[in-house]
Motif scaffolding. Structure first.
Motif, PDB file in Angstrom:
ATOM      1  N   VAL A 226       0.838  -1.207   0.000  1.00  0.00           N
ATOM      2  CA  VAL A 226       0.000   0.000   0.000  1.00  0.00           C
ATOM      3  C   VAL A 226       0.869   1.252   0.000  1.00  0.00           C
ATOM      4  N   ALA A 227       1.965   1.243   0.790  1.00  0.00           N
ATOM      5  CA  ALA A 227       2.846   2.408   0.830  1.00  0.00           C
ATOM      6  C   ALA A 227       3.477   2.668  -0.538  1.00  0.00           C
ATOM      7  N   ALA A 228       3.971   1.597  -1.195  1.00  0.00           N
ATOM      8  CA  ALA A 228       4.573   1.764  -2.520  1.00  0.00           C
ATOM      9  C   ALA A 228       3.542   2.256  -3.534  1.00  0.00           C
ATOM     10  N   SER A 229       2.340   1.676  -3.479  1.00  0.00           N
ATOM     11  CA  SER A 229       1.289   2.095  -4.408  1.00  0.00           C
ATOM     12  C   SER A 229       0.917   3.550  -4.192  1.00  0.00           C
ATOM     13  N   LEU A 230       0.770   3.935  -2.928  1.00  0.00           N
ATOM     14  CA  LEU A 230       0.414   5.323  -2.636  1.00  0.00           C
ATOM     15  C   LEU A 230       1.523   6.282  -3.070  1.00  0.00           C
ATOM     16  N   THR A 231       2.793   5.859  -2.920  1.00  0.00           N
ATOM     17  CA  THR A 231       3.902   6.719  -3.352  1.00  0.00           C
ATOM     18  C   THR A 231       3.860   6.941  -4.859  1.00  0.00           C
TER      19      THR A 231
END
Length: 533
Positions: A26-31
């Motif tokens: 989720v963090a990578a996708s949001l970034t």
């Protein structure tokens, strides 16, 4: 190689839990989405800025420049006509041109605010206009009307040269404005192409991320869970030796290990419980056989006691009738005691027979109208009811699937007790209530009799337990015990309401249908089939 996990990295990633994988994903996708969103916002802002410049500045500036040129041409036409003819009507286009010139010059200066080159071109144009007006337009306009102006003829060549310079300045300005408009259009087109490519890229990245997320969930969570479910179903199907596979994130592997540990524990427990079940089946069979023998013994013993007891009762009564009053008082007393004992013994045996038959002989469940059963019970008790002056009322009673004979015995014992255990100076008032509570019916039998003390609330349902001597209240002490057996046989419970103090209130429940017999449950359990409710 770049992008390959080292053994230590692989071990660390294999220790990641589902939550950690989801957090990282989720963090990578949001970034990525944030970067794409910022870029998209910048491109949209750039597109809007260029569009605004083109629509609000470049195009209106070019249009205003054309209008300014038209105003100057009107001035030149009016001055030239007035100079050649001296007709005042030619000054009207000149005057209107002056007014329009001022308006369009101010508007053009406002639109070109901040553009130094365009403002310089506008300044050069205004200087050329001022020169032409000072040397040509104003002097000719000041000449008297009615005749051609000599100044127009004298300065004809200068007027042409001056206005050509003005036109050249105007043409230069318009060329520059056209160039700026075309450049802005080109910038807008390029920015829109960049925007389209960027949005296409964003859509592709979002689609790729969705595919990656779906595939990651399928491989990392769904597939291990499906395998875990398949293994669990295999074990649930009876193959308890089938191992539970372990795959996926660390927490799913721990879950699989715990389930496999539970499976192994269940295997051990099943082995132990199977042995215990075999022993229990043997004990249950022995107990059922013993109970059947005891019930048969009680029935046969009670039944076989009837004949000698009838003889004893008959001959003692015959002895009483034939020799009563002929012997002494002691003999008459002994004979009366023997007759009373025989009669009470016969009543007790009959009650025991009825008690033993509950659930064994009388077991014919059918649709029973409790209203009709109540009427039959009151008819059987009519003599005692009339003698006591009892008042009996009841709520509308439902229809249940039950044994009609046992239902009659239940009402007859409960209402009979309410009539029997009355206050000496008060006529009995008996109220029967019926209320539906979920899946059960709750009944109450309330009277205004002598009541039951709370400490005896359980004792009264034990067979042969009496709270009063037989001289005060006759009976065998089996009535409420039989009621309890009937109610429990039909899936309910019975008790004395300890809160009621103005007499006695017996509450009991009945199921719409009686539960299956214990033998049926045992047979269904041994066969591995769930018994019908």
């Amino acid at each position: 190689m770049t992008g390959m996990l080292t053994p230590s990295g692989a071990r660390r990633s294999s220790a990641w839990t589902t939550r950690r994988w989801l957090r990282v994903g989720v963090a990578a996708s949001l970034t990525v989405l944030a970067l794409l969103g910022v870029t998209g916002a910048w491109v949209l802002g750039r597109t809007a800025s260029i569009s605004e410049e083109l629509v609000d500045v470049r195009v209106p500036a070019l249009t205003t420049s054309f209008r300014l040129e038209s105003a100057l041409l009107n001035q030149e036409t009016g001055i030239r006509g007035y100079g050649l003819t001296g007709t005042p009507e030619f000054l009207q286009p000149y005057q209107q041109g002056l007014t329009d010139q001022d308006v369009y010059a101010v508007e053009l200066a406002r639109l070109l605010d901040g553009d130094g080159r365009a403002l310089a071109d506008l300044k050069a144009l205004q200087d050329a206009v001022s020169t032409w007006q000072e040397r040509i337009a104003r002097p000719i306009a000041a000449s008297p009307s009615g005749a051609p102006s000599p100044l127009a003829t004298a300065r004809a060549a200068e007027a042409k040269t001056s206005f050509d310079a003005l036109r050249q300045a105007m043409a230069g300005q318009q060329e520059q404005l056209l160039a700026e408009r075309d450049r802005t259009r080109a910038d807008l087109a390029a920015t829109m192409r960049l925007r389209n490519w960027l949005f296409a890229t964003i859509a592709a990245v979002v689609a790729l991320m969705a595919v990656l997320v779906f595939e990651g969930l399928r491989r990392g969570i769904n597939r291990p869970l499906e395998q875990l479910g398949a293994d669990a179903r295999t074990v649930a199907g009876g193959d308890f030796d089938h191992p539970i596979s372990s795959a996926g994130p660390a927490d799913l592997r721990r879950l699989s290990g715990e389930i496999d540990f539970m499976r192994r524990q269940l295997v051990r427990e099943l082995a132990f419980s199977e042995e215990a079940r075999r022993r229990l089946d043997t004990q249950t069979a022995d107990l059922q056989r013993s109970n059947a023998e005891l019930e048969q013994f009680a029935y046969v013993a009670s039944h076989d006691l009837q004949e000698p007891l009838r003889k004893v009762s008959s001959f003692t009564q015959l002895l009483q009738r034939r020799y009563g009053g002929q012997l002494d008082a002691k003999a008459d007393q002994y004979i009366a005691i023997a007759v009373d004992g025989a009669n009470r013994m016969q009543t007790l045996i009959n009650d025991l027979l009825d008690f033993s038959r509950v659930g064994r002989v009388h077991h014919n469940p059918e649709k029973v109208d409790l209203e009709a059963v109540m009427e039959r019970a009151l008819s059987a008790l009519s003599l005692g009811v009339e003698e006591s002056g009892a008042s009996i009322t009841h709520d509308p009673l439902p229809s249940l699937v039950a044994d009609p004979t046992q239902m009659g015995m239940l009402w007859q014992n409960l209402i009979g007790n309410a009539v029997k255990f009355r206050r000496p100076d008060l006529a009995p008032e008996i109220r029967v209530g019926a209320v539906r509570e979920g899946e059960l019916w709750r009944f109450t039998v309330t009277d205004n009799g002598i009541g039951i003390e709370p400490e005896y609330a359980d004792k009264v349902f034990v067979i042969f337990q009496r709270l009063h001597t037989k001289d005060v209240y006759p009976g065998s002490g089996i009535g409420l015990a039989m009621c309890k057996k009937i109610v429990e046989f039909h899936g309910g419970t019975i008790a004395v309401d300890p809160e009621y103090r103005d007499g006695t209130r017996i509450t009991f429940t009945l199921a719409p249908e009686p539960p299956p017999a214990p033998s049926a449950i045992a047979e269904a359990t041994r066969a591995g089939v769930e018994p019908a409710p």
